[in-house]
Design an enzyme around this catalytic site. Sequence first.
Site, PDB file in Angstrom:
ATOM      1  N   HIS A   1      12.839 -50.750 -37.702  1.00 44.13           N
ATOM      2  CA  HIS A   1      13.397 -49.355 -37.920  1.00 44.13           C
ATOM      3  C   HIS A   1      12.523 -48.199 -38.473  1.00 44.13           C
ATOM      4  CE1 HIS A   1      16.971 -51.324 -37.437  1.00 44.13           C
ATOM      5  NE2 HIS A   1      18.028 -50.463 -37.378  1.00 44.13           N
TER       6      HIS A   1
ATOM      7  N   ARG B   1       9.924 -54.350 -32.913  1.00 39.93           N
ATOM      8  CA  ARG B   1      11.158 -53.617 -33.158  1.00 39.93           C
ATOM      9  C   ARG B   1      11.182 -53.685 -34.831  1.00 39.93           C
ATOM     10  NH1 ARG B   1      16.130 -54.671 -35.153  1.00 39.93           N
ATOM     11  NH2 ARG B   1      17.885 -53.216 -34.379  1.00 39.93           N
TER      12      ARG B   1
ATOM     13  N   GLU C   1      31.684 -27.408 -29.485  1.00 41.44           N
ATOM     14  CA  GLU C   1      31.052 -27.423 -27.858  1.00 41.44           C
ATOM     15  C   GLU C   1      31.623 -28.575 -27.040  1.00 41.44           C
ATOM     16  OE1 GLU C   1      26.846 -28.478 -28.035  1.00 41.44           O
ATOM     17  OE2 GLU C   1      27.098 -30.158 -29.357  1.00 41.44           O
TER      18      GLU C   1
ATOM     19  N   ARG D   1      12.597 -25.238 -27.649  1.00 42.54           N
ATOM     20  CA  ARG D   1      13.533 -26.137 -28.231  1.00 42.54           C
ATOM     21  C   ARG D   1      13.003 -27.670 -28.408  1.00 42.54           C
ATOM     22  NH1 ARG D   1      19.245 -26.363 -25.389  1.00 42.54           N
ATOM     23  NH2 ARG D   1      17.982 -27.632 -23.714  1.00 42.54           N
TER      24      ARG D   1
ATOM     25  N   TYR E   1      15.037 -35.270 -25.252  1.00 41.77           N
ATOM     26  CA  TYR E   1      15.185 -34.687 -23.940  1.00 41.77           C
ATOM     27  C   TYR E   1      15.258 -33.487 -23.721  1.00 41.77           C
ATOM     28  CZ  TYR E   1      20.061 -34.414 -23.223  1.00 41.77           C
ATOM     29  OH  TYR E   1      21.582 -34.292 -23.200  1.00 41.77           O
TER      30      TYR E   1
ATOM     31  N   LYS F   1      18.400 -32.657 -29.638  1.00 39.85           N
ATOM     32  CA  LYS F   1      18.835 -32.811 -28.178  1.00 39.85           C
ATOM     33  C   LYS F   1      18.487 -34.413 -28.178  1.00 39.85           C
ATOM     34  CE  LYS F   1      18.918 -31.012 -23.526  1.00 39.85           C
ATOM     35  NZ  LYS F   1      20.627 -31.180 -23.422  1.00 39.85           N
TER      36      LYS F   1
HETATM   37  N1  PDD Z   1      23.227 -31.014 -21.502  1.00 41.35           N
HETATM   38  N2  PDD Z   1      25.546 -29.043 -25.703  1.00 41.35           N
HETATM   39  C1  PDD Z   1      25.488 -30.344 -25.268  1.00 41.35           C
HETATM   40  C2  PDD Z   1      25.825 -31.505 -26.179  1.00 41.35           C
HETATM   41  C3  PDD Z   1      24.550 -30.562 -24.086  1.00 41.35           C
HETATM   42  O1  PDD Z   1      24.550 -31.875 -23.833  1.00 41.35           O
HETATM   43  C4  PDD Z   1      24.090 -29.417 -23.166  1.00 41.35           C
HETATM   44  C5  PDD Z   1      23.276 -29.411 -21.951  1.00 41.35           C
HETATM   45  C6  PDD Z   1      24.445 -27.865 -23.764  1.00 41.35           C
HETATM   46  C7  PDD Z   1      23.965 -26.808 -22.930  1.00 41.35           C
HETATM   47  O2  PDD Z   1      22.618 -26.593 -23.231  1.00 41.35           O
HETATM   48  P1  PDD Z   1      21.773 -25.945 -22.119  1.00 41.35           P
HETATM   49  O3  PDD Z   1      22.386 -24.651 -21.755  1.00 41.35           O
HETATM   50  O4  PDD Z   1      20.578 -25.651 -22.818  1.00 41.35           O
HETATM   51  O5  PDD Z   1      21.583 -26.802 -20.818  1.00 41.35           O
HETATM   52  C8  PDD Z   1      25.216 -27.911 -24.908  1.00 41.35           C
HETATM   53  C9  PDD Z   1      22.333 -31.092 -20.299  1.00 41.35           C
HETATM   54  C10 PDD Z   1      22.562 -30.278 -19.140  1.00 41.35           C
HETATM   55  C11 PDD Z   1      22.428 -32.455 -19.890  1.00 41.35           C
HETATM   56  O6  PDD Z   1      22.733 -33.379 -20.952  1.00 41.35           O
HETATM   57  O7  PDD Z   1      22.279 -32.979 -18.981  1.00 41.35           O
END
Ligand code: PDD
Length: 294
Positions: free
Chosen positions: A107, A105, A184, A57, A38, A152
Site C-alpha cells: 500500500h 504490491r 452531481e 485539473r 484520468y 478524478k
Molecule cells: N466524466 N462528475 C463526474 C463524476 C464525472 O465523471 C464527470 C466526467 C463530470 C463532468 O466533468 P467534465 O465536464 O470535466 O467532463 C462530473 C467523464 C466524461 C468520464 O468519466 O468519462
Amino acid sequence: MHTPDAEPIAYINGQFIALKDARVSVLDRGFIFGDGIYEVIPVYARQPFRLSHHLQRLENNLREIQIKNPLSSSQWQALIEQLIEKNNYHNQSVYLQITRGVAARDHRFPKQNKPTVFLMTSALEKQAPEIAQQGVAAITLPDNRWLNCHIKSISLLPNVLLRQQALDNNAQEAILIKGGHATEGAASNIFIVQDNCLITPPKSPLLLPGVTRDLVVELAQANDICCQEQAITEAELFNAKEVWLSSSTKKILPVTKLNDKIVGNGLPGSYWQQMITIYQGYIATLNTNTENKQ
Ligand code: PDD
C-alpha cells in the site's frame, strides 16, 4: 498519417502503438489499487477543447495524489496533438490516465517509481436527435462515494455501480444525493433552473469540478443569464423547472424525467435550448479562430 480504415493508435510510456497491442504490467498500481487519475478531453474538428482547463485539473489531481507531473503543459499539448493526428476521427474523446507505476504490491508509495502514462482516443459520439426532442431520464440514488470526489480518480467502482443501477432502471444517469443535497451525476455535473436562474452546486470535495460545468457558468455570465453556485436540496431538484447534466462527452443533456416524476412540462426546456445554442456556437467559433486551445 491516418487513413480512413486505420486502426486506433494509443500512447503508452513514450511510445505510440496500436491500441490493441498496448500493454501494462499486472503489477501496475493502477491495476492493483486503482492508484491513478484520468482526464477525458473532447476534440472538435481535430482541436482539443478547453485543453488548458483539463491540463490544470490534471496538475491539481496529480498534486493531490502526490505524483509528480511527468510532463510540462507544452509537452502534454504536443503529445495530445500527436495522438489526435495519428487517429482518424474528426471529433474525438481523448482519454488520458496516469498511475503511480509498477511496483511490488504494497500500500505504501514505492520509493522509486516511474508513473505509467497512457492515452487513447475514440470517436466522440454524436448526440442522438431524440435527446434534443425528448431529453433523458435520470434517477436519484444515495451518493455512497468517498469524500474526495474532486479528484478524478480511476477508482470508479462506486460510479460504475451507480450508473449501471440507473441504466437497469431505464434511466441514462444517476443523480446523487448526499445529506439531503444533490451533488452531481455518476459521470456528470448537474444544473437546475429555479426562479429563472441556473443553479449548480458549489465546488467542494463532494463533486468533480467539471470543465463543462465551468464553461456553462462562464457562458451564462457572458450572456446575462442568471447563474448561481449554491447547494441544491433534494426538494429543489424535484421541483425544478429544468434539470441538466453536463460532461465533456455529453455536453449538456436535458433531464425530462426524474424517478417517476416529469420535469417541467416533460420536454427539454427553454433555458436548455438557449444554453445549448450558445454552447454549440462557442465550439463553432473556437474552431474558426486560432484561440481554440483555450
Ligand atoms: N466524466 N462528475 C463526474 C463524476 C464525472 O465523471 C464527470 C466526467 C463530470 C463532468 O466533468 P467534465 O465536464 O470535466 O467532463 C462530473 C467523464 C466524461 C468520464 O468519466 O468519462
